[in-house]
Write a protein that holds these residues in place. Structure first.
Motif, short mmCIF file in Angstrom:
data_model
loop_
_atom_site.label_atom_id
_atom_site.label_comp_id
_atom_site.label_asym_id
_atom_site.label_seq_id
_atom_site.Cartn_x
_atom_site.Cartn_y
_atom_site.Cartn_z
N GLY A 11 0.82 -1.22 0.00
CA GLY A 11 0.00 0.00 0.00
C GLY A 11 0.85 1.26 0.00
N PRO A 12 0.17 2.43 0.03
CA PRO A 12 0.93 3.69 0.01
C PRO A 12 1.69 3.93 1.31
CG PRO A 12 -1.41 4.09 0.36
CD PRO A 12 -1.27 2.62 0.13
N GLU A 13 2.77 4.72 1.22
CA GLU A 13 3.51 5.09 2.43
C GLU A 13 2.71 6.17 3.17
OE1 GLU A 13 8.11 4.31 1.81
OE2 GLU A 13 7.41 6.12 0.81
N ARG A 14 2.67 6.04 4.49
CA ARG A 14 1.89 7.01 5.27
C ARG A 14 2.52 7.15 6.65
NH1 ARG A 14 -3.74 4.88 4.74
NH2 ARG A 14 -3.99 6.01 2.80
N VAL A 15 2.44 8.37 7.18
CA VAL A 15 3.04 8.65 8.49
C VAL A 15 1.96 8.87 9.54
CG1 VAL A 15 4.36 10.39 9.79
CG2 VAL A 15 5.05 9.79 7.48
N VAL A 35 9.94 18.19 15.40
CA VAL A 35 10.83 18.58 14.29
C VAL A 35 10.72 17.55 13.15
CG1 VAL A 35 13.27 18.83 13.67
CG2 VAL A 35 12.40 19.92 15.74
N LYS A 36 10.60 16.29 13.54
CA LYS A 36 10.49 15.23 12.51
C LYS A 36 9.12 15.27 11.83
CE LYS A 36 13.12 12.06 15.25
NZ LYS A 36 12.90 10.89 16.07
N PHE A 37 8.08 15.64 12.61
CA PHE A 37 6.74 15.74 12.00
C PHE A 37 6.79 16.71 10.82
CE2 PHE A 37 3.95 14.97 16.09
CZ PHE A 37 4.60 13.78 16.31
N VAL A 38 7.44 17.84 11.06
CA VAL A 38 7.49 18.89 10.04
C VAL A 38 8.25 18.38 8.81
CG1 VAL A 38 8.25 21.25 9.54
CG2 VAL A 38 7.39 20.68 11.83
N ALA A 39 9.37 17.72 9.05
CA ALA A 39 10.18 17.23 7.92
C ALA A 39 9.39 16.22 7.08
CB ALA A 39 11.47 16.61 8.44
N MET A 40 8.60 15.36 7.75
CA MET A 40 7.91 14.28 7.03
C MET A 40 6.76 14.77 6.16
SD MET A 40 9.59 11.61 7.55
CE MET A 40 8.53 10.42 6.74
N GLN A 41 6.17 15.93 6.53
CA GLN A 41 4.98 16.37 5.78
C GLN A 41 5.30 16.69 4.32
OE1 GLN A 41 3.31 19.88 7.62
NE2 GLN A 41 5.15 21.08 7.32
N GLU A 42 6.58 16.90 4.02
CA GLU A 42 6.97 17.18 2.63
C GLU A 42 7.14 15.88 1.85
OE1 GLU A 42 6.81 20.20 1.94
OE2 GLU A 42 6.95 21.06 3.96
N ARG A 43 7.24 14.76 2.56
CA ARG A 43 7.61 13.51 1.88
C ARG A 43 6.44 12.56 1.63
NH1 ARG A 43 12.35 11.03 5.17
NH2 ARG A 43 11.76 9.28 3.85
N GLN A 45 2.00 11.41 2.95
CA GLN A 45 0.79 11.80 3.68
C GLN A 45 1.01 11.59 5.17
OE1 GLN A 45 -2.82 9.39 3.36
NE2 GLN A 45 -4.02 11.29 3.36
N CYS A 46 0.72 12.62 5.97
CA CYS A 46 0.99 12.54 7.41
C CYS A 46 -0.28 12.76 8.22
CB CYS A 46 1.97 13.63 7.82
SG CYS A 46 3.61 13.40 7.12
N LEU A 47 -0.42 11.97 9.29
CA LEU A 47 -1.50 12.17 10.26
C LEU A 47 -0.87 12.34 11.63
CD1 LEU A 47 -2.71 9.39 8.36
CD2 LEU A 47 -4.69 10.59 9.29
N TYR A 48 -1.20 13.46 12.28
CA TYR A 48 -0.66 13.72 13.62
C TYR A 48 -1.81 13.89 14.59
CZ TYR A 48 3.61 14.41 10.98
OH TYR A 48 4.69 14.22 10.14
N CYS A 49 -1.90 12.97 15.55
CA CYS A 49 -3.03 13.07 16.47
C CYS A 49 -2.58 13.53 17.84
CB CYS A 49 -3.82 11.77 16.56
SG CYS A 49 -2.92 10.31 17.00
N VAL A 50 -3.54 14.08 18.56
CA VAL A 50 -3.33 14.44 19.97
C VAL A 50 -3.97 13.28 20.73
CG1 VAL A 50 -3.70 16.14 21.75
CG2 VAL A 50 -3.58 16.88 19.35
N VAL A 51 -3.15 12.49 21.42
CA VAL A 51 -3.65 11.20 21.92
C VAL A 51 -4.30 11.35 23.30
CG1 VAL A 51 -2.22 9.75 20.44
CG2 VAL A 51 -1.29 10.49 22.62
N ASP A 52 -5.52 11.90 23.26
CA ASP A 52 -6.25 12.12 24.52
C ASP A 52 -6.73 10.80 25.14
OD1 ASP A 52 -8.05 11.83 22.43
OD2 ASP A 52 -9.25 13.59 22.92
N LEU A 53 -6.97 9.78 24.31
CA LEU A 53 -7.36 8.46 24.88
C LEU A 53 -6.21 7.89 25.69
CD1 LEU A 53 -9.00 6.80 21.73
CD2 LEU A 53 -10.22 7.73 23.70
N HIS A 54 -5.00 8.11 25.22
CA HIS A 54 -3.83 7.64 25.98
C HIS A 54 -3.67 8.45 27.26
CE1 HIS A 54 -2.47 5.47 22.31
NE2 HIS A 54 -1.95 4.67 23.22
N ALA A 55 -3.98 9.74 27.18
CA ALA A 55 -3.78 10.61 28.36
C ALA A 55 -4.58 10.11 29.56
CB ALA A 55 -4.17 12.05 28.02
N ILE A 56 -5.81 9.62 29.32
CA ILE A 56 -6.66 9.26 30.47
C ILE A 56 -6.29 7.91 31.10
CG2 ILE A 56 -8.59 10.71 29.74
CD1 ILE A 56 -10.06 7.94 29.08
#
Ligand code: TYM
Length: 345
Positions: A11-15, A35-43, A45-56
């Motif tokens: 399948g396609p590469e995805r971050v 810093v790595k998130f920013v670099a990867m967005q040029e290369r 498709q990137c998904l960056y989540c705020v992991v609130d389920l993990h927080a609880i």
């Protein structure tokens, strides 16, 4: 446990990556992840989540959780993640994460979770008082990644073991349900000088949000005075800076500060040492490091404050991101349910 000859994923590469909304972000989170998130967005498709389920998995005040979720999203954007290029969303707004996590709980083995060092570090001697969620936390993390069939995961060194577990879960699922390349075996992207930033008070302990000493970490909310003070007081040994990397061996505090300087400046550790060899830390190395930190982090915290002044803008980005994320996750979960044999899938 694992199939020795896995079929490569086609399948396609995805971050995919995420950060917990559990307090102020520190230099380790910034260098190890953002810093790595920013670099990867040029290369890819990137998904960056705020992991609130993990927080609880550990108690969070509900009002603080919402505002910290917005703060992490603001930090992503302030660090340079562009919501037009990357998908930014709250984990809890995409129920497919928890749906897949349940299936994965039935794939992962107790023995695998028993080996997770972060659980042991977080609970210490009081394991029986920890939430069940804290124990199964790495399974949810595997679902976060695989629900998007993500192939690349930019993280700090401390997440390496969770990524190995993710690969084991993917491999076992693919094997058990005879779907040889359904889930990819994602790669942890831990390389780079910021992968393991240590405490300013103890060069053998990781810089962490949960360290009781505020002086142990630089946070994105520290102003120039706070940064200068923390660097001035940062623990070092009495020896001057060495002339080569060999001379950093057995000197964890020196190694950490030189590593931070290298990661922020884009220079190698050898280049930094060539500049400061033979000098005491307080002479010009620490003042220069403090200035560099202010120069790099100041604009990020300023932009964060600006973004947070209008939460409706952040909320719109999160809502739009959640919708885009669900559009990718829903068909993967539908296919997973079919493979498992659920009625109606
Ligand atoms: P969290 O919220 O503890 O940390 C967020 C990111 O920061 C990195 N990090 C560090 N990097 C270098 N030096 C340090 N001292 C340091 N401290 C933290 C972490 O490695 C991480 O990349 N389990 C994850 C969150 C998560 C996740 C995911 C990550 C949940 N689901 C799916 C990737 C993919 C965590 O607790 O990160």
């Amino acid at each position: 446990m694992t199939d020795p000859t896995p079929v490569p994923y086609a399948g396609p590469e995805r971050v995919l990556s995420g950060v917990q909304p559990t307090g102020d972000l520190h230099l380790g989170n910034y260098l190890g992840a953002l810093v790595k998130f920013v670099a990867m967005q040029e290369r890819m498709q990137c998904l960056y989540c705020v992991v609130d389920l993990h927080a609880i998995t550990q108690w969070q005040d509900p009002k603080a959780l919402i505002s910290q979720t917005r703060e992490i999203a603001a930090a992503y954007i302030a660090a340079g993640v562009d919501p037009k290029k990357a998908i930014i969303f709250p984990q809890s707004a995409v129920p497919e994460h928890t749906e897949l996590a349940w299936i994965f709980q039935c794939v992962a083995r107790l023995g695998w979770l028993d080996r997770m060092t972060q659980f042991k570090e977080k609970t210490g001697k009081h394991k029986e008082r920890a939430s069940v969620g804290l124990y199964t936390y790495p399974v949810l993390q595997a679902a976060d990644i695989l629900v998007y069939q993500a192939t690349h995961v930019p993280v700090g060194e401390d997440q390496r073991q969770h990524l190995e577990l993710t690969r084991d879960i993917a491999q076992k699922f693919n094997h058990d349900f005879e779907a040889p390349n359904f889930f990819p075996l994602p790669q942890a992207m831990v390389e780079g000088p910021g992968a393991r930033i240590m405490s300013l008070r103890d060069g053998t302990a990781k810089m962490s949000k949960s360290d009781p000493s505020d002086a142990s970490r630089i946070t994105l909310t520290d102003d120039a005075d706070a940064i200068a003070g923390k660097i001035r007081k940062a623990k070092t040994d009495p020896e001057p800076l060495p002339s080569d990397e060999e001379g950093l061996k057995g000197r964890p505090e020196a190694e950490n500060l030189v590593g931070i300087f290298a990661a922020l400046s884009g220079q190698t550790r050898a280049q930094i040492l060539a500049t400061y060899a033979g000098q005491g830390f307080g002479q010009s190395f620490k003042p220069d490091l403090a200035n560099l930190l202010v120069e790099k982090l100041g604009p990020v915290s300023g932009e964060m404050r600006r973004l947070l002044a209008d939460p409706s803008q952040i909320d719109a980005i999160l809502a739009d991101g959640a919708q885009q994320a669900r559009a990718i996750a829903a068909p993967v979960v539908a296919q997973t349910k079919k493979l498992v044999g659920f009625w109606g899938a």
